[in-house]
Structures are given as C-alpha cells and as structure tokens.
Design an enzyme around this catalytic site. Structure first.
Site, short mmCIF file in Angstrom:
data_model
loop_
_atom_site.label_atom_id
_atom_site.label_comp_id
_atom_site.label_asym_id
_atom_site.label_seq_id
_atom_site.Cartn_x
_atom_site.Cartn_y
_atom_site.Cartn_z
N LYS A 16 4.31 0.89 9.55
CA LYS A 16 4.46 2.13 8.78
C LYS A 16 3.87 3.31 9.54
CE LYS A 16 2.97 0.13 4.94
NZ LYS A 16 2.30 0.04 3.64
N GLU B 155 0.89 -1.15 0.00
CA GLU B 155 0.00 0.00 0.00
C GLU B 155 0.94 1.22 0.00
OE1 GLU B 155 -2.65 -0.61 3.30
OE2 GLU B 155 -3.40 1.44 3.08
N ARG C 251 4.54 -12.63 10.09
CA ARG C 251 5.28 -11.42 9.74
C ARG C 251 6.58 -11.37 10.53
NH1 ARG C 251 1.82 -7.13 9.40
NH2 ARG C 251 3.33 -5.57 9.95
P1 ATP Z 1 2.43 -2.01 8.12
O1 ATP Z 1 1.78 -2.78 9.20
O2 ATP Z 1 3.86 -1.71 8.37
O3 ATP Z 1 1.67 -0.80 7.70
P2 ATP Z 1 1.23 -3.40 5.97
O4 ATP Z 1 0.99 -4.83 6.07
O5 ATP Z 1 0.07 -2.50 6.13
O6 ATP Z 1 2.44 -3.01 6.89
P3 ATP Z 1 1.47 -3.35 3.15
O7 ATP Z 1 1.98 -2.27 2.28
O8 ATP Z 1 0.05 -3.65 3.09
O9 ATP Z 1 1.92 -3.01 4.61
O10 ATP Z 1 2.34 -4.67 2.94
C1 ATP Z 1 2.70 -5.22 1.69
C2 ATP Z 1 3.02 -6.66 1.89
O11 ATP Z 1 4.07 -6.80 2.84
C3 ATP Z 1 1.83 -7.41 2.46
O12 ATP Z 1 1.70 -8.62 1.76
C4 ATP Z 1 2.18 -7.62 3.90
O13 ATP Z 1 1.58 -8.79 4.38
C5 ATP Z 1 3.69 -7.70 3.86
N1 ATP Z 1 4.26 -7.28 5.14
C6 ATP Z 1 4.05 -6.13 5.80
N2 ATP Z 1 4.70 -6.12 6.98
C7 ATP Z 1 5.37 -7.29 7.06
C8 ATP Z 1 6.22 -7.89 8.04
N3 ATP Z 1 6.52 -7.27 9.18
N4 ATP Z 1 6.71 -9.12 7.78
C9 ATP Z 1 6.42 -9.75 6.64
N5 ATP Z 1 5.63 -9.26 5.68
C10 ATP Z 1 5.10 -8.04 5.88
MG MG Z 2 -1.67 -3.30 4.82
#
Ligand code: ATP
Ligand code: MG
Length: 559
Positions: free
Chosen positions: A273, A37, A263
C-alpha cells in the site's frame, strides 16, 4: 455463494479447521475475520486474504467479520474505509453483523492494559525511542532491562492515567508489557502496548490521545469478537508467541489462535500500500483506481470480474511457502471468464477510411452476427454495411509481406460477417500518407465463399456512417521489469512502463454499443477484452482494454 460450499479447493488451514471440528474445539464454531488497516485501497494481495477468510467461513458454515484495524489514526481515513467496504462487497462477500472497528474496543483495551499493570505485567517506560532501541539488543545479543522497569504498580497506574489524560507529549513515555528482555524472540522483549499520539481519530474523535499497538490490539480484538481462527500472513509468525502471551495473560472471553500463510506476490507490479500510495501521490497513475493499479478498484475499472479474481485466488492456492505468481495467471483468469461471458463486438482503434465504391451513398444493409460464437443464448447483433467504412490502419499494407492475411492493393479480404471486398485504389495526402482506400464488394459473397478466388483473410470493420466514435485506452502492465522492487541500485519508479497506457482517441465501435452501461464488458474481435469506463459521457464513450486475446507479453519480452 452458498454455505458449506464443498467444491472450494482445500488447503492446510482447512485441514486444521477440520481437525478442530472433529475434536469439538471452539464449540464447533468457525469464526474468521478480514482485518484491513484503512490506510490505502485494497490490492490483489488483499483479495487472497479476503477469499481465504470469507471463503473459509462459507465453506464451514461459520462467520467472517470485517474489522478495520484502525490504531494508526494519522494514516487512516474515511475514504479508505469506504473503498474497502465497497471492494469487499464487489468481490461478492458479505460480513457477519455490522462492520467492526478496533477502535470500538479502545475502552476494553485500556482496561486490559490497566489489568496488566495491576498484575505487575506492564510498566510505563520513560526511555527515549533511541534508548529503547539500544536497550532492545539484537538478534544475537539479549536486551537490557530499562531503569524504569521496576516502577511500582501504583506509580505505573498513575503514569498510565496521566498518559491517557494528555499529560505527556508524544515520545515521552510508553506502556510496555513486562515479559523478558533476554527472550530469543525480539517481539517478547517488553513490547510497547500503548503510545501517546495526539491525533484526531476518524472513529473515536478526540477521545483518546494514547493508542494501542498492533500487537496489543489485534489478538484482543479477535478474542472480543469470538474469532476462532485468526489468519494472517507469514511476517506475523514471529509475533505469534506474543499473540498467545496476551491472550493467556488477559481475561479474554475466548482463545483465538493465529495461523499464517504466504502472502501473494505478483510480478510486473508492486503490492504494498505504501508504494501504491506513492504512485498515486506522485501522479504516476491517475488515482488508486487507475486501471493499471493492482488495486481491487483498479482491476474493476480495468474490466476484471469478481469471479475472475476469486478464481485466480483459488488457482494460486494457500500455502506457507513464499513465491512469486506470474501476472499471466491473473490475466488468464479474466480472459477465461470473459471468453465465456463477454459478448462480441467490432471496434476499430486506429481507423482508415474504406470507401465501398459499388455501395451507393445513403444505403444500409444490415448484417446479423452472433453475439457469441459458442453461446446462442446471447442472441445476435446487427451491423450496418454502408458506403463509408472504417478498418484498422494496420490491416492494410501497401507492400504486403508474404502470407499477408489482410488488405493490400488489388487484394481481397472478407469483412467480418459481411462481404468480401477488393482494394481498388489507394488515396494519399500531400505527404504520401494513406488517407483512404477505395474498394468494391463482391455481392456473391454474402454468407458464401467466392469460387474463383481466395480472399486473404478476415478483418474487422465498422460503418463510418453509423457507428459510435469513442476513445479507447489500451492498458498494459505498469512495469517493464518482472521484479520492479528487486534492484538495490534502482528505484521501482524507474521501471514504469512508458507504454502502459496508449490512447486511441479516434476509435469507432459498432452502433449496438451506443448505450452500453459503464462496466459492461466485450470482446472486440481480433483485439482483446474491453469494458466501458466510468469517464463515459452522453457525448463520448470511453473503453478500457482489460487484456489482449492471447498472452503476447512473454513473446514481446523475449524479443
Ligand atoms: P501492505 O503491505 O500492502 O500495506 P498490509 O498487510 O499492511 O498490506 P493490511 O490492511 O494490514 O495490509 O492487511 C489486511 C489483511 O490482508 C491482513 O490480514 C494481511 O495479512 C492481508 N494481506 C495483505 N497483503 C497481502 C498479500 N500480499 N497477500 C495475502 N494477504 C495479504
Ligand atoms: Mg498491516
């Protein structure tokens, strides 16, 4: 990286894929995607997902798409998109075809919402957000049907078109899938699939004032792209039945499947983020790429190599059990890479003058040192031995403790790669501060040990007459607590390490590094690994400390 890279470690997702390939599922294709995102910069957790998605496609000769999951226009921006694109490339991966955007599919998603309405599987709800929450029920109690749930297909089609045409304000109504308000899984209790959002979108402009929810957009985008294995983190496990429901109830071209993994959580930092954005917005750090940030761009600026991050991701593996990985592992990964690949150099961070009284002013003797002690192919470097030298202030002790391995009055040490010198005189200023040391060198000790005495040890040095003045930024962990997020009473801000950045403005590095390119990496002997920071200008070099030579953190904490 080459295709069909069978040297990569295997994991449970690979086992599923191998089973699928054996059974001829998905016509033998493996298509994954990385779906960020664009609402912030990527962090080390995303690196795990990137390595898994791109690495899996490489391993099985498949393809991996880069798709921006851009359904939240207010929080997203082109800056974030650009940073993500550059980070994925820097990590060494290339996506299949063009960059994709969920917003590319808004027309189809709209048609598919209409399709659900026509099938009697979606309705416009006019409950307020507050009422919707009340009707939803709880984990232990079923929800209740909305009074608007039985609107006719015609009425729903008309209302949904009006939503699209801007006739409703935000929050006035939503489109919901009609599934089951009594479902044990709350995600199936008539989830929202479209909301009114009068927001400009960075890709689709002002075309839309309704936006699909994550759940409605994600699986459908996967299907439209022919994704076979949609890999996401465990928090989406409860959404999988909904993912499958949409795919089963829409005219999708293929049937993707969702698989979840744990994760990455890393201690001594935060990987969210939202929290990282707070640190940036509140100026606790100097931007998203501050070398203390666990962002990819921060790690890059800190001196991490793409290979070290990929190796770290291989080391931690992919499983379904949540845990916390020690920051020491990430640091060990970069240390290992740089130990092998970074040329050596000498840099004095906090200098004190060392005047060599038997070396005449203006004279320069050049010493040749290996660029790397174990790798001859890296060649040699030359350092000038002159009258005016600099050594590390902490390498001198007026009253040395027992077993002191450095310089002290009347004692001798070897200057790395050059002569043994003996401290003859200590010069102090009016306050009693040591400002200069006078020493003599022993001409018999060029490449040979003295026979009649034993020097204390070896210290690093540079010529004051012929070296590069520079600023060194010694970075350390951003938080002092292993789990800065773990205290209910205290906010993570309270645990910011006040010594996470120590600046050495008067450092000097050996002359050979004068034109070192931004991002080039070195081991400064006895100090650690350093890289050239982009703040470097014609007149001033800036180095960042990536990591120390050894893992000293655990010891410091134990004190
Ligand atoms: P955040 O919680 O930091 O905002 P998010 O999951 O909202 O992270 P996205 O941009 O939606 O961020 O993530 C893109 C991809 O990265 C998704 O498939 C998500 O599952 C994966 N991802 C995000 N954080 C992690 C993590 N800590 N470990 C492994 N994969 C991750
Ligand atoms: Mg997300």
């Amino acid at each position: 990286m080459t295709k069909n890279d069978t040297t990569k470690p295997t994991n449970f997702i690979h086992q599923i894929i191998e089973e699928d390939l054996k059974n001829g599922a998905n016509d033998g294709k493996v298509v994954t995607r990385f779906p960020p995102e664009p609402n912030g910069y990527l962090h080390i957790g995303h690196a795990k997902s990137i390595c898994l998605n791109f690495g899996t496609a490489l391993k099985y000769g498949g393809q991996c798409n880069l798709r921006f999951d851009d359904t939240n226009p207010e929080k997203e921006s082109q800056e974030y998109i650009d940073s993500i694109v550059s980070d994925v490339r820097w990590l060494g991966f290339e996506w299949s075809g063009d960059i994709r955007y969920t917003s590319d599919y808004f027309d189809t998603l709209y048609e598919w919402a209409v399709h659900l309405i026509k099938e009697g599987k979606a309705y416009v709800d006019s409950l307020s957000a507050h009422e919707m929450r009340e009707y939803r029920g709880t984990l232990t109690e079923p929800g209740k049907n909305s009074p608007y749930r039985e609107r006719s297909v015609e009425e729903n089609l008309d209302l949904f078109a009006k939503m699209r045409d801007g006739a409703f304000d935000e929050g006035e109504c939503v489109l919901r899938a009609k599934i089951d308000m009594a479902a044990a899984n709350i995600n199936l209790r008539d989830p929202v699939i479209y909301r009114v959002r009068k927001a400009h979108h960075h890709q689709s402009g002002d075309k839309w004032c309704i936006y699909p929810s994550y759940d409605f957009a994600h699986g459908q985008s996967d299907a439209l792209e022919g994704v076979t294995h949609s890999i996401c983190t465990l928090e989406f496990e409860d959404h999988r039945p909904l993912y499958d429901w949409f795919v089963a109830n829409l005219p999708v071209p293929v049937t993707p499947r969702q698989y979840e993994f744990a994760r990455l959580n890393l201690n001594y930092t935060v990987t969210s983020k939202r929290k990282l954005k707070l640190l940036v917005d509140e100026n606790k750090v100097n931007g998203w790429n501050d070398p203390r940030m666990p962002t990819i761009s921060g790690l890059r600026r800190r001196g991490y190599t793409p290979a070290s991050i990929r190796n770290f991701c291989d080391m931690i593996g992919v499983t379904r059990s949540n845990g916390i990985v020690d920051m020491g592992m990430l640091e060990a990964a970069v240390r290992e890479d740089l130990d092998t690949n970074a040329p050596r150099a000498m840099c004095v961070l906090d200098p004190i003058k060392l005047t060599i009284i038997n070396q005449p002013e203006g004279e320069q003797e050049w010493f040749e040192l290996p660029a790397h002690p174990k790798d001859e192919s890296m060649g040699v470097r030359k350092v000038p031995f002159t009258r005016n030298l600099l050594i590390e202030r902490e390498d001198f002790a007026q009253e040395p403790p027992k077993k002191w391995k450095r310089l002290a009055p009347g004692q001798a040490v070897r200057l790395r790669g050059a002569y043994v010198v003996r401290c003859e005189e200590v010069i102090r200023d009016a306050n009693g501060e040591v400002v200069e040391l006078k020493a003599s060198f022993d001409p018999e000790t060029k490449g040979a040990n003295p026979t009649d005495y034993k020097p204390n040890g070896v210290i690093h040095w540079v010529s004051a007459d012929n070296s590069v003045p520079c600023e060194v930024r010694a970075y350390d962990r951003l938080f002092t607590e292993a789990n800065p997020d773990g205290d209910k009473e205290r906010d993570f801000h309270e645990f910011i390490n006040p010594e996470s950045l120590v600046v050495y403005p008067r450092a000097h590095v050996e002359i050979g590094l004068k034109h070192a390119a931004v991002e080039s990496r070195y081991q400064f002997e006895r100090q650690g690994y350093f890289c050239v920071d982009p703040d470097t200008t014609e007149s001033r070099m800036v180095f960042n400390r990536t990591v120390g030579l050894r893992d000293s953190w655990a010891k410091i904490q134990a004190k």
